[in-house]
Design a protein around this motif. Structure first.
Motif, PDB file in Angstrom:
ATOM      1  N   GLY A   1     -32.965   5.475 -19.859  1.00 18.71           N
ATOM      2  CA  GLY A   1     -32.471   6.827 -19.669  1.00 18.71           C
ATOM      3  C   GLY A   1     -33.384   7.870 -20.267  1.00 18.71           C
ATOM      4  N   ALA A   2     -33.899   7.584 -21.453  1.00 19.66           N
ATOM      5  CA  ALA A   2     -34.821   8.517 -22.094  1.00 19.66           C
ATOM      6  C   ALA A   2     -36.092   8.671 -21.265  1.00 19.66           C
ATOM      7  CB  ALA A   2     -35.156   8.046 -23.506  1.00 19.66           C
ATOM      8  N   LYS A   3     -36.601   7.579 -20.714  1.00 18.09           N
ATOM      9  CA  LYS A   3     -37.811   7.650 -19.901  1.00 18.09           C
ATOM     10  C   LYS A   3     -37.567   8.440 -18.616  1.00 18.09           C
ATOM     11  CE  LYS A   3     -38.870   3.107 -20.119  1.00 18.09           C
ATOM     12  NZ  LYS A   3     -38.286   2.488 -21.341  1.00 18.09           N
ATOM     13  N   ALA A   4     -36.454   8.147 -17.950  1.00 17.34           N
ATOM     14  CA  ALA A   4     -36.148   8.870 -16.722  1.00 17.34           C
ATOM     15  C   ALA A   4     -35.968  10.366 -16.984  1.00 17.34           C
ATOM     16  CB  ALA A   4     -34.888   8.291 -16.081  1.00 17.34           C
ATOM     17  N   MET A   5     -35.277  10.686 -18.065  1.00 16.07           N
ATOM     18  CA  MET A   5     -35.048  12.095 -18.372  1.00 16.07           C
ATOM     19  C   MET A   5     -36.311  12.782 -18.874  1.00 16.07           C
ATOM     20  SD  MET A   5     -32.037  12.630 -17.297  1.00 16.07           S
ATOM     21  CE  MET A   5     -32.495  11.380 -16.066  1.00 16.07           C
ATOM     22  N   ALA A   6     -37.267  12.027 -19.381  1.00 17.74           N
ATOM     23  CA  ALA A   6     -38.548  12.628 -19.745  1.00 17.74           C
ATOM     24  C   ALA A   6     -39.227  13.207 -18.510  1.00 17.74           C
ATOM     25  CB  ALA A   6     -39.451  11.591 -20.412  1.00 17.74           C
ATOM     26  N   VAL A   7     -39.077  12.538 -17.365  1.00 17.01           N
ATOM     27  CA  VAL A   7     -39.621  13.068 -16.112  1.00 17.01           C
ATOM     28  C   VAL A   7     -38.851  14.323 -15.695  1.00 17.01           C
ATOM     29  CG1 VAL A   7     -40.034  12.560 -13.673  1.00 17.01           C
ATOM     30  CG2 VAL A   7     -40.400  10.773 -15.395  1.00 17.01           C
ATOM     31  N   VAL A   8     -37.532  14.252 -15.747  1.00 15.57           N
ATOM     32  CA  VAL A   8     -36.706  15.399 -15.359  1.00 15.57           C
ATOM     33  C   VAL A   8     -36.969  16.599 -16.272  1.00 15.57           C
ATOM     34  CG1 VAL A   8     -34.325  16.225 -15.133  1.00 15.57           C
ATOM     35  CG2 VAL A   8     -34.925  13.919 -14.353  1.00 15.57           C
ATOM     36  N   ARG A   9     -37.202  16.336 -17.558  1.00 19.02           N
ATOM     37  CA  ARG A   9     -37.397  17.406 -18.534  1.00 19.02           C
ATOM     38  C   ARG A   9     -38.832  17.935 -18.563  1.00 19.02           C
ATOM     39  NH1 ARG A   9     -36.781  15.345 -23.645  1.00 19.02           N
ATOM     40  NH2 ARG A   9     -36.174  17.337 -24.544  1.00 19.02           N
ATOM     41  N   GLY A  10     -39.719  17.305 -17.803  1.00 17.16           N
ATOM     42  CA  GLY A  10     -41.096  17.791 -17.737  1.00 17.16           C
ATOM     43  C   GLY A  10     -42.010  17.223 -18.792  1.00 17.16           C
ATOM     44  N   GLU A  11     -41.602  16.131 -19.444  1.00 20.45           N
ATOM     45  CA  GLU A  11     -42.454  15.492 -20.443  1.00 20.45           C
ATOM     46  C   GLU A  11     -43.351  14.424 -19.836  1.00 20.45           C
ATOM     47  OE1 GLU A  11     -39.592  14.014 -23.235  1.00 20.45           O
ATOM     48  OE2 GLU A  11     -39.577  15.880 -24.366  1.00 20.45           O
ATOM     49  N   ALA A  12     -43.125  14.092 -18.578  1.00 13.62           N
ATOM     50  CA  ALA A  12     -43.930  13.119 -17.841  1.00 13.62           C
ATOM     51  C   ALA A  12     -43.718  13.380 -16.364  1.00 13.62           C
ATOM     52  CB  ALA A  12     -43.529  11.687 -18.204  1.00 13.62           C
ATOM     53  N   GLU A  13     -44.569  12.777 -15.554  1.00 15.90           N
ATOM     54  CA  GLU A  13     -44.457  12.957 -14.102  1.00 15.90           C
ATOM     55  C   GLU A  13     -43.955  11.702 -13.386  1.00 15.90           C
ATOM     56  OE1 GLU A  13     -46.129  16.023 -15.804  1.00 15.90           O
ATOM     57  OE2 GLU A  13     -47.363  14.201 -15.836  1.00 15.90           O
ATOM     58  N   ILE A  14     -44.106  10.536 -14.019  1.00 16.74           N
ATOM     59  CA  ILE A  14     -43.804   9.268 -13.343  1.00 16.74           C
ATOM     60  C   ILE A  14     -43.127   8.305 -14.315  1.00 16.74           C
ATOM     61  CG2 ILE A  14     -44.766   7.307 -12.060  1.00 16.74           C
ATOM     62  CD1 ILE A  14     -47.334   9.084 -11.719  1.00 16.74           C
ATOM     63  N   TYR A  15     -42.094   7.631 -13.811  1.00 15.79           N
ATOM     64  CA  TYR A  15     -41.492   6.492 -14.513  1.00 15.79           C
ATOM     65  C   TYR A  15     -41.434   5.345 -13.521  1.00 15.79           C
ATOM     66  CZ  TYR A  15     -37.800   3.562 -16.588  1.00 15.79           C
ATOM     67  OH  TYR A  15     -37.069   2.495 -17.102  1.00 15.79           O
ATOM     68  N   LEU A  16     -42.218   4.315 -13.765  1.00 18.51           N
ATOM     69  CA  LEU A  16     -42.266   3.134 -12.901  1.00 18.51           C
ATOM     70  C   LEU A  16     -41.865   1.927 -13.729  1.00 18.51           C
ATOM     71  CD1 LEU A  16     -43.163   1.745 -10.204  1.00 18.51           C
ATOM     72  CD2 LEU A  16     -45.420   1.494 -11.252  1.00 18.51           C
ATOM     73  N   HIS A  17     -40.842   1.216 -13.258  1.00 18.70           N
ATOM     74  CA  HIS A  17     -40.350   0.057 -14.001  1.00 18.70           C
ATOM     75  C   HIS A  17     -40.296  -1.158 -13.093  1.00 18.70           C
ATOM     76  CE1 HIS A  17     -38.025  -2.156 -17.017  1.00 18.70           C
ATOM     77  NE2 HIS A  17     -37.334  -2.628 -16.007  1.00 18.70           N
ATOM     78  N   THR A  18     -40.818  -2.282 -13.565  1.00 16.60           N
ATOM     79  CA  THR A  18     -40.785  -3.514 -12.771  1.00 16.60           C
ATOM     80  C   THR A  18     -40.299  -4.706 -13.575  1.00 16.60           C
ATOM     81  OG1 THR A  18     -43.122  -3.930 -13.315  1.00 16.60           O
ATOM     82  CG2 THR A  18     -42.651  -2.779 -11.240  1.00 16.60           C
ATOM     83  N   GLY A  19     -39.773  -4.484 -14.752  1.00 14.58           N
ATOM     84  CA  GLY A  19     -39.411  -5.596 -15.627  1.00 14.58           C
ATOM     85  C   GLY A  19     -37.990  -6.078 -15.502  1.00 14.58           C
ATOM     86  N   GLY A  20     -37.220  -5.560 -14.532  1.00 14.55           N
ATOM     87  CA  GLY A  20     -35.832  -5.975 -14.381  1.00 14.55           C
ATOM     88  C   GLY A  20     -34.885  -5.111 -15.179  1.00 14.55           C
ATOM     89  N   GLN A  21     -33.848  -4.646 -14.543  1.00 10.28           N
ATOM     90  CA  GLN A  21     -32.792  -3.874 -15.189  1.00 10.28           C
ATOM     91  C   GLN A  21     -31.462  -4.260 -14.556  1.00 10.28           C
ATOM     92  OE1 GLN A  21     -33.916   0.247 -14.559  1.00 10.28           O
ATOM     93  NE2 GLN A  21     -35.116   0.331 -16.432  1.00 10.28           N
TER      94      GLN A  21
END
Length: 243
Positions: free
Chosen positions: A165-185
């Motif tokens: 959630g923190a990573k995804a919201m970092a994109v929404v909040r403008g702290e990053a442009e991309i969140y790519l996850h491939t490790g299983g959730q």
């Protein structure tokens, strides 16, 4: 209280409980994360069963029931996303409250309690400006090889961070442009973040470009891409080339 308001209210209230538990950590010791999870889950489950008794419910901390599969509307919650970060008194952890309607991540809220923020689907903000070079959030403990290769191809900087959630919201909040996850959730890891990201105008999909579908019998969600919309096609192209 409509569904958007309820999701945001419950995420915020669960966050306040988690902060209170952490402030009194001397009473829990090594079981701090477990105690916080349990108390936040109790609040969320009790409130949803009382206020939305006809809806399905899926929580990471609650025994699953097949009854939700016959529901058009199912609440999907993660009472504490990022137990390690929470226990270490970091700020990159979250609370997820989402409502899937017909399998679609329609409504949601993600609380970042340590930052005093709740991001929600009914209050979208304008897309923040992109940085140069691009920034990609990755796991602070086990960054995915695919993410590292995509970052290399794009010339992007890696930004280690805790919970999904923190990573995804970092994109929404403008702290990053991309969140790519491939490790299983699992569904509770991404339903609320995906709902919020989509509502704010970001791209969210599986890494093959297909839509995220929730309230399934198998709650595993192997991969996820959340990014600025103008970057989606290029990121998906690079990922497809890795195979």
């Amino acid at each position: 209280m409509n569904d958007h308001e309820l999701a945001a209210h419950l995420a915020g209230e669960a966050g306040r409980i988690l902060l209170a538990v952490r402030d009194s950590r001397r009473n829990y010791g090594r079981d701090l994360g477990r105690a916080g999870d349990a108390e936040a889950n109790a609040l969320l489950v009790a409130a949803l069963r009382e206020l939305r008794p006809d809806d399905g419910l899926l929580s990471e901390e609650e025994k699953d029931s097949a009854a939700r599969l016959g529901k058009e509307r199912t609440w999907i919650v993660d009472p504490l996303d990022g137990t390690r970060e929470y226990s270490e008194e970091r700020d990159d952890w979250a609370v997820h409250v989402a409502l899937a309607i017909g399998g679609r991540p329609a409504i949601g809220a993600v609380a970042l309690p340590a930052l005093g923020q709740v991001l929600r689907t009914d209050r979208p903000a304008p897309l923040p400006p992109a940085a140069a070079p691009l920034r990609m959030v990755v796991s602070r403990t086990r960054p995915a090889r695919e993410a590292e290769l995509v970052a290399q191809a794009l010339g992007a900087d890696l930004v280690p961070m805790g919970s999904a959630g923190a990573k995804a919201m970092a994109v929404v909040r403008g702290e990053a442009e991309i969140y790519l996850h491939t490790g299983g959730q699992y569904e509770w890891d991404s339903c609320a973040p995906v709902a919020v990201a989509l509502a704010h105008g970001f791209h969210a999909s599986r890494i093959d470009g297909s839509a995220m579908v929730y309230n399934q019998a198998d709650v595993s969600m192997p991969d996820l891409l959340i990014c600025r919309p103008e970057l989606a096609a290029r990121v998906l192209e690079i990922v497809a080339g890795l195979g």
